[in-house]
Design a protein around this motif. Structure first.
Motif, PDB file in Angstrom:
ATOM      1  N   GLU A  76       0.810  -1.221   0.000  1.00  0.00           N
ATOM      2  CA  GLU A  76       0.000   0.000   0.000  1.00  0.00           C
ATOM      3  C   GLU A  76       0.844   1.272   0.000  1.00  0.00           C
ATOM      4  N   ALA A  77       2.140   1.166  -0.328  1.00  0.00           N
ATOM      5  CA  ALA A  77       3.029   2.325  -0.229  1.00  0.00           C
ATOM      6  C   ALA A  77       2.580   3.503  -1.076  1.00  0.00           C
ATOM      7  N   ARG A  78       1.871   3.240  -2.173  1.00  0.00           N
ATOM      8  CA  ARG A  78       1.403   4.317  -3.044  1.00  0.00           C
ATOM      9  C   ARG A  78       0.098   4.953  -2.553  1.00  0.00           C
ATOM     10  N   ASP A  79      -0.541   4.351  -1.586  1.00  0.00           N
ATOM     11  CA  ASP A  79      -1.892   4.754  -1.206  1.00  0.00           C
ATOM     12  C   ASP A  79      -1.908   5.787  -0.092  1.00  0.00           C
ATOM     13  N   ARG A  80      -2.655   6.859  -0.322  1.00  0.00           N
ATOM     14  CA  ARG A  80      -2.881   7.830   0.739  1.00  0.00           C
ATOM     15  C   ARG A  80      -3.938   7.286   1.692  1.00  0.00           C
ATOM     16  N   PRO A  81      -3.692   7.338   2.989  1.00  0.00           N
ATOM     17  CA  PRO A  81      -4.684   6.830   3.939  1.00  0.00           C
ATOM     18  C   PRO A  81      -5.939   7.690   4.027  1.00  0.00           C
ATOM     19  N   ASP A  82      -5.818   8.955   3.676  1.00  0.00           N
ATOM     20  CA  ASP A  82      -6.969   9.850   3.649  1.00  0.00           C
ATOM     21  C   ASP A  82      -6.605  11.042   2.779  1.00  0.00           C
ATOM     22  N   ALA A  84      -5.970  14.037   3.436  1.00  0.00           N
ATOM     23  CA  ALA A  84      -5.111  15.073   4.007  1.00  0.00           C
ATOM     24  C   ALA A  84      -3.698  14.585   4.299  1.00  0.00           C
ATOM     25  N   THR A  85      -3.405  13.333   3.930  1.00  0.00           N
ATOM     26  CA  THR A  85      -2.131  12.730   4.322  1.00  0.00           C
ATOM     27  C   THR A  85      -1.411  12.135   3.123  1.00  0.00           C
ATOM     28  N   TRP A  86      -0.128  12.415   3.015  1.00  0.00           N
ATOM     29  CA  TRP A  86       0.681  11.831   1.961  1.00  0.00           C
ATOM     30  C   TRP A  86       0.761  10.308   2.101  1.00  0.00           C
ATOM     31  N   SER A  87       1.009   9.648   0.991  1.00  0.00           N
ATOM     32  CA  SER A  87       1.303   8.213   1.006  1.00  0.00           C
ATOM     33  C   SER A  87       2.730   8.000   1.490  1.00  0.00           C
ATOM     34  N   VAL A  88       3.067   6.756   1.819  1.00  0.00           N
ATOM     35  CA  VAL A  88       4.440   6.427   2.202  1.00  0.00           C
ATOM     36  C   VAL A  88       5.398   6.811   1.078  1.00  0.00           C
ATOM     37  N   LEU A  89       4.999   6.551  -0.158  1.00  0.00           N
ATOM     38  CA  LEU A  89       5.843   6.894  -1.302  1.00  0.00           C
ATOM     39  C   LEU A  89       6.102   8.397  -1.364  1.00  0.00           C
ATOM     40  N   GLU A  90       5.064   9.186  -1.177  1.00  0.00           N
ATOM     41  CA  GLU A  90       5.243  10.638  -1.225  1.00  0.00           C
ATOM     42  C   GLU A  90       6.140  11.124  -0.088  1.00  0.00           C
ATOM     43  N   TYR A  91       5.955  10.560   1.103  1.00  0.00           N
ATOM     44  CA  TYR A  91       6.856  10.904   2.208  1.00  0.00           C
ATOM     45  C   TYR A  91       8.294  10.510   1.880  1.00  0.00           C
ATOM     46  N   GLY A  92       8.473   9.330   1.268  1.00  0.00           N
ATOM     47  CA  GLY A  92       9.815   8.885   0.920  1.00  0.00           C
ATOM     48  C   GLY A  92      10.487   9.816  -0.075  1.00  0.00           C
ATOM     49  N   HIS A  94       9.767  12.967  -0.475  1.00  0.00           N
ATOM     50  CA  HIS A  94      10.025  14.205   0.266  1.00  0.00           C
ATOM     51  C   HIS A  94      11.299  14.083   1.097  1.00  0.00           C
ATOM     52  N   LEU A  95      11.451  12.984   1.815  1.00  0.00           N
ATOM     53  CA  LEU A  95      12.635  12.814   2.661  1.00  0.00           C
ATOM     54  C   LEU A  95      13.901  12.719   1.830  1.00  0.00           C
ATOM     55  N   ARG A  96      13.843  12.040   0.708  1.00  0.00           N
ATOM     56  CA  ARG A  96      15.003  11.997  -0.200  1.00  0.00           C
ATOM     57  C   ARG A  96      15.436  13.411  -0.557  1.00  0.00           C
ATOM     58  N   ASP A  97      14.455  14.258  -0.909  1.00  0.00           N
ATOM     59  CA  ASP A  97      14.767  15.623  -1.311  1.00  0.00           C
ATOM     60  C   ASP A  97      15.186  16.481  -0.121  1.00  0.00           C
ATOM     61  N   VAL A  98      14.627  16.215   1.059  1.00  0.00           N
ATOM     62  CA  VAL A  98      15.048  16.926   2.265  1.00  0.00           C
ATOM     63  C   VAL A  98      16.532  16.685   2.524  1.00  0.00           C
ATOM     64  N   HIS A  99      16.963  15.438   2.457  1.00  0.00           N
ATOM     65  CA  HIS A  99      18.385  15.134   2.652  1.00  0.00           C
ATOM     66  C   HIS A  99      19.247  15.936   1.683  1.00  0.00           C
ATOM     67  N   ARG A 100      18.846  15.974   0.421  1.00  0.00           N
ATOM     68  CA  ARG A 100      19.633  16.672  -0.599  1.00  0.00           C
ATOM     69  C   ARG A 100      19.667  18.182  -0.353  1.00  0.00           C
ATOM     70  N   ILE A 101      18.484  18.771  -0.096  1.00  0.00           N
ATOM     71  CA  ILE A 101      18.415  20.215   0.125  1.00  0.00           C
ATOM     72  C   ILE A 101      19.179  20.605   1.390  1.00  0.00           C
ATOM     73  N   MET A 102      19.021  19.825   2.452  1.00  0.00           N
ATOM     74  CA  MET A 102      19.717  20.129   3.705  1.00  0.00           C
ATOM     75  C   MET A 102      21.234  20.034   3.516  1.00  0.00           C
ATOM     76  N   GLU A 128       5.045  18.915  -8.984  1.00  0.00           N
ATOM     77  CA  GLU A 128       5.811  19.015 -10.226  1.00  0.00           C
ATOM     78  C   GLU A 128       6.603  17.746 -10.518  1.00  0.00           C
ATOM     79  N   ASP A 129       7.125  17.117  -9.468  1.00  0.00           N
ATOM     80  CA  ASP A 129       7.918  15.897  -9.646  1.00  0.00           C
ATOM     81  C   ASP A 129       7.080  14.629  -9.544  1.00  0.00           C
ATOM     82  N   ALA A 130       5.759  14.785  -9.422  1.00  0.00           N
ATOM     83  CA  ALA A 130       4.831  13.647  -9.382  1.00  0.00           C
ATOM     84  C   ALA A 130       5.308  12.591  -8.392  1.00  0.00           C
ATOM     85  N   TYR A 131       5.454  12.996  -7.155  1.00  0.00           N
ATOM     86  CA  TYR A 131       5.932  12.078  -6.118  1.00  0.00           C
ATOM     87  C   TYR A 131       5.151  10.757  -6.116  1.00  0.00           C
TER      88      TYR A 131
END
Length: 202
Positions: A76-82, A84-92, A94-102, A128-131
């Motif tokens: 279910e990694a692609r699935d948003r639970p509701d 208002a909440t990102w999916s696990v994939l979208e969080y992943g 985001h975190l990949r990009d957070v590491h890079r930007i930081m 834009e990056d279609a997380y």
């Protein structure tokens, strides 16, 4: 930036194309200023800035990626639970990009005291990056690599570097040390968002 944590074990999914029924719903951007976590504990994830030690920062950054490969491999990694909440994939993603930007911002502070950070619109990047359409296995590998690179960057920080400063486009000021605390909270809080422990077991 943080989306509401999903605490329910029930996940509603999936269309015949394998996408969450909430995939096309625009999530309201989180506009809160999270810099307060530099000074105060976060009740939502248990992060306590007083526990951060300079000698531990690089290892905590690296270890924040532990378990993301398994999380991103969930059916279910692609699935948003509701809606208002990102999916696990979208969080992943985001975190990949957070590491890079930081890591890039740390590099700016080490190169120039008082460095100014370019604005990063995290919500626009997600769209834009279609997380939600990226490959989970690829994202897992990229996240691990970016975490290792960010950790390695903090291992280069010398004793005289911790007080160097950087300025975010909204006016928030950081030192190399407070920036590490801010980043660690982001990395560990999002683990909780996807059902992982804030800090992996030793």
């Amino acid at each position: 930036m943080h989306r509401r944590t999903c605490t329910s074990p029930e996940h509603e999914f999936v269309s015949r194309q394998g996408r969450s029924r909430f995939a096309d719903v625009a999530i309201t951007p989180d506009t809160k200023d999270w810099t307060w976590v530099i000074e105060r504990p976060c009740a939502a994830c248990g992060f306590d800035p007083s526990t951060v030690r300079r000698d531990d920062i690089a290892d905590r950054i690296a270890r924040s990626a532990v378990g993301w490969d398994a999380a991103l491999a969930r059916p279910e990694a692609r699935d948003r639970p509701d809606e208002a909440t990102w999916s696990v994939l979208e969080y992943g993603c985001h975190l990949r990009d957070v590491h890079r930007i930081m890591r890039e911002r740390l590099g700016l502070m080490l190169a120039q005291d008082g460095a100014a950070f370019a604005n990063w619109d995290q919500d626009a990047t997600a769209v834009e990056d279609a997380y939600g359409e990226q490959d989970p296995a690829t994202v897992a590998a990229e996240l691990a690599a970016e975490a290792a690179a960010f950790a390695a960057a903090y291992r280069t920080v010398g004793d005289d570097d911790w007080a160097r400063t950087g300025l975010r486009s909204n006016g928030s000021a950081f030192t190399v040390e407070s920036f590490a605390i801010y980043a660690l909270h982001d990395l560990e809080h999002h683990r909780v968002d996807v059902g992982l422990a804030a800090r992996p077991a030793d």
